[in-house]
Scaffold this active site. Sequence first.
Site: not given
Length: 613
Positions: A13, A43, A199, A201, A329-330
């Site tokens: 991501n 993303e 991802d 989630n 942030d991944h």
Amino acid sequence: MEEKGKMKIVTYNVNGLRQRIAQFGSLRNLLNSFDADIICFQETKLRRQEVTADLVMAEGYESFFSSTRTTQKGRTGYSGVITFCRVKSAFSSNEVALPLSAEEGFTGLVGNSQTSKEKLPFLSEDLEEFSKDELLSVDSEGRCIITDHSHFVLFNVYGPRAVSDDTERIQFKQMFYRILQRRWESLLRQGRRILVVGDLNIAPSAVDRCDAGPDFDNNEFRRWFKSMLLENGGQFSDVFRAKHPDKEAYTCWPQNTGAEVFNFGSRIDHILFAGSCLHESNDLQCHSFLSCHVKECDILMHYKRCKPESTQSAQRWKGGRSIKLEGSDHAPVFMTLNEIPEVSLHSTPSLSARYVPMVHGLQQTLVSVLMKRQVSEEMKSCKMSHEDIAMGSSCERVEPVSITSPTDCYFPPSQDSEDSILESNELSGGSSQEAISLSGREYEKSISMQNKTKKKARNNRYSQLSLTSFFQRSTNIGNGVNESCIDNSNIQAEPSQPGPNLNETPTVFHHSGSTKLETDACDQDLAKLNDNSTKEERNNVASLDWQRIQQMMQNSIPLCKGHKEPCIARVVRKRGPNFGRRFYVCARAEGPSSNPEANCGYFKWAASKSRNK
């Protein structure tokens, strides 16, 4: 026997593909850093009209992307996925990395909304409970690309996020995974192997979440995820967890809390596999895809934004909050495979980015081509007329140039320009219908004057105000009140609504009895700023006032209880009774409560007073 080889697959991501490309200097540098055969990004945050070759194409790679198609507010340019396949040749190749076919979305409707459910590539009875609009909606956000690599079908998925009180997104997420599961089941019935990366989630188990509470397992999406796994009667294997049964490892950390400093995150990026081993042995009792073909699966922690050994990362959460950290942030997750046979000769599918016209530049319509030609001829005609006037041609008598429209032989900037409205009004002279007759010399003179006027207006409009100007008394206020020195104690009540991208707010200071003293000092200093003051004196007074403001702000910031350090101010962005309210929290990075170096959990609402009615 066919040659058998190795293969590496990465899922990541990127939290904005443009940012990651800028971080590595180019798309090719970013891709090469993984040294992988198949790289799946989620993303990407690219709208279809923004996709260009430098964002989705790189030498030595074939790419297949899906971007947001929805016009729903807050969803455009939000998600997006892309799969890169490293190949030696895109044509007549036997490489496994080069897919035989590719598909955008997983409903079979994307790109051909006229297709009926009965003609979908998987059984229509699987989708009887869903309407066509629902099927189109799950694929409208650019969340899936499917590539068929002969030995397996690869799903690059970016699962929807839904918070506990967002009923609409929870329903969307439920529908998304129900339809996706139908597609997987259809392929498995056909004897196909399935590889799902991305991802999702969803953090499936308590070991996959840093702060899992007692009700953690009650989440419906966690229950769904675990029901898909082999150990619970499903058909999929969680490849990372199969290789690391008890390892506390995370792939995502909140951006605004510094949680990555103490590895305080969650594992929501996954690699799942369903299907049989590739071996053609008659005795398959001791064979499985994981044991026979998966050599390694792990998290690439060196791609983390914040690294414990980094001095810059440490400073970021010890008062240096203005320091910008590069990265998503991944963290990426990778898997290496062994003994993967080559496939028959084939070429890149038609969905490849190399065949998408918009990637190489926007397509021009016939009307746009004709309009450009007309504009070009008018400009050429205008230029020739001006040259004849300037040279005083003796072949013909020079006639005045009649301008029947403010745009004849003059082309103002496009409407995207900030000055286009101003320019149109100036050129029209107050009436767009009135015909103006000017000689060539007068016309050029008028245009020159207009350009000077506009340049002056722009300079006045964008000229920067000095700090002193904010402390000067306004000459337009009839009651003589100095707004820059007003006691703001009555304006504290309801903070203004923040912008949609506001994460942190300037510090909110508490007003006390000292505010009146500061106000009086401000009045006394500003009284000295008369017309006879020198520039140096004005700057000195402004500097003193600014120091007072900074001191007042500093004195108002509370100290956290755990470390006795100044807090930081935040604002509530969640819709509800507290939306827009400001509060203070400990400035340290988030981490385990047992770690004294981590955030102490201090919280305090910013003081507020009701407005005067």
